[in-house]
Design a protein around this motif. Structure first.
Motif, short mmCIF file in Angstrom:
data_model
loop_
_atom_site.label_atom_id
_atom_site.label_comp_id
_atom_site.label_asym_id
_atom_site.label_seq_id
_atom_site.Cartn_x
_atom_site.Cartn_y
_atom_site.Cartn_z
N THR A 1 -0.27 7.08 -14.89
CA THR A 1 -0.47 7.29 -13.45
C THR A 1 -0.10 8.71 -13.01
O THR A 1 -0.33 9.07 -11.87
CB THR A 1 0.35 6.30 -12.62
OG1 THR A 1 1.75 6.55 -12.84
CG2 THR A 1 0.00 4.87 -12.93
N PHE B 1 -9.35 -0.34 -1.17
CA PHE B 1 -8.98 -0.20 -2.59
C PHE B 1 -7.98 -1.28 -2.98
O PHE B 1 -8.09 -1.88 -4.06
CB PHE B 1 -8.41 1.19 -2.85
CG PHE B 1 -7.96 1.38 -4.27
CD1 PHE B 1 -8.88 1.62 -5.28
CD2 PHE B 1 -6.61 1.31 -4.61
CE1 PHE B 1 -8.48 1.80 -6.60
CE2 PHE B 1 -6.20 1.47 -5.92
CZ PHE B 1 -7.13 1.72 -6.92
N GLY C 1 1.40 3.82 -3.12
CA GLY C 1 0.59 4.98 -2.77
C GLY C 1 -0.90 4.73 -2.94
O GLY C 1 -1.61 5.60 -3.44
N LEU C 2 -1.34 3.56 -2.54
CA LEU C 2 -2.76 3.21 -2.70
C LEU C 2 -3.62 4.00 -1.72
O LEU C 2 -3.17 4.35 -0.63
CB LEU C 2 -2.95 1.71 -2.49
CG LEU C 2 -2.11 0.81 -3.41
CD1 LEU C 2 -2.33 -0.65 -3.07
CD2 LEU C 2 -2.43 1.08 -4.87
N LYS C 3 -4.85 4.25 -2.11
CA LYS C 3 -5.77 5.07 -1.32
C LYS C 3 -6.10 4.44 0.02
O LYS C 3 -6.15 5.13 1.02
CB LYS C 3 -7.06 5.30 -2.09
CG LYS C 3 -6.92 6.07 -3.36
CD LYS C 3 -8.28 6.25 -3.99
CE LYS C 3 -8.22 5.87 -5.44
NZ LYS C 3 -9.51 5.91 -6.10
N SER C 4 -6.35 3.14 0.01
CA SER C 4 -6.78 2.47 1.24
C SER C 4 -6.62 0.96 1.11
O SER C 4 -6.39 0.44 0.02
CB SER C 4 -8.25 2.79 1.51
OG SER C 4 -9.07 2.19 0.51
N ILE D 1 0.84 -1.20 0.00
CA ILE D 1 0.00 0.00 0.00
C ILE D 1 0.87 1.25 0.00
O ILE D 1 0.63 2.20 -0.75
CB ILE D 1 -0.98 -0.03 1.20
CG1 ILE D 1 -2.02 -1.14 0.98
CG2 ILE D 1 -1.65 1.32 1.40
CD1 ILE D 1 -2.88 -1.45 2.18
#
Length: 122
Positions: free
Chosen positions: A95, A43, A37-40, A33
Motif C-alpha cells: 500500500t 470505492f 484513507g479510502l478514495k470515496s 473511510i
C-alpha cells in the motif's frame, strides 16, 4: 517479564479485533473511510466484500493469539506473531503506507523479541 508477554499479546489481539471491526462493519461508513484513507464512498462500497474478508483474517489472527495464551503454547504464539509481522510488512509495502508497518508489525516484533529473550536465553 511473565506478565509482560500476555499483556502485550492481549493488546495486539485487541488491535486486530479493532481492525476486524473497522474492516467488516465500518468500511463504508465515515469512520472506516477515514481510517483507511479510502478514495470515496463509492470505492468503499465496491470493495466492502474484500475488506470484510480481510477483517475476518484479522479476527482469526486475534483468535490465534488468544488461543495460544489459553494453551500456554509459546511456539504457537510465535507462529501467529510471525504471521502478523509478515502481514504488516506486506501491507506497508503493497500500500506504500509505512504507518501500517508501525501499527501492525512493530508491536508483534517487540513481543516476539521479548519471547525470544525470555525463553531462549540470549
Amino acid at each position: 517479564m511473565d506478565i509482560l508477554i500476555p499483556f502485550l499479546v492481549v493488546l495486539i489481539a485487541i488491535e486486530h479485533i479493532y481492525f476486524m471491526y473497522l474492516e467488516m462493519f465500518q468500511w463504508t461508513k465515515p469512520k472506516g473511510i477515514k481510517a483507511f484513507g479510502l478514495k470515496s464512498k463509492v470505492f468503499a462500497e465496491e470493495t466492502k466484500i474484500l475488506a470484510a474478508n480481510q477483517g475476518l483474517y484479522n479476527g482469526f489472527l486475534a483468535a490465534g493469539l488468544l488461543f495460544s495464551l489459553y494453551l500456554n503454547d509459546y511456539r504457537l504464539l510465535i507462529f501467529f506473531l510471525i504471521c502478523i509481522i509478515i502481514a504488516g510488512i506486506y501491507g506497508a509495502y503493497s500500500t506504500k503506507k509505512q504507518k501500517l508497518f508501525y501499527i501492525q508489525a512493530v508491536p508483534s516484533i517487540i513481543c516476539l523479541l521479548i519471547i525470544i529473550l525470555r525463553f531462549y536465553n540470549f
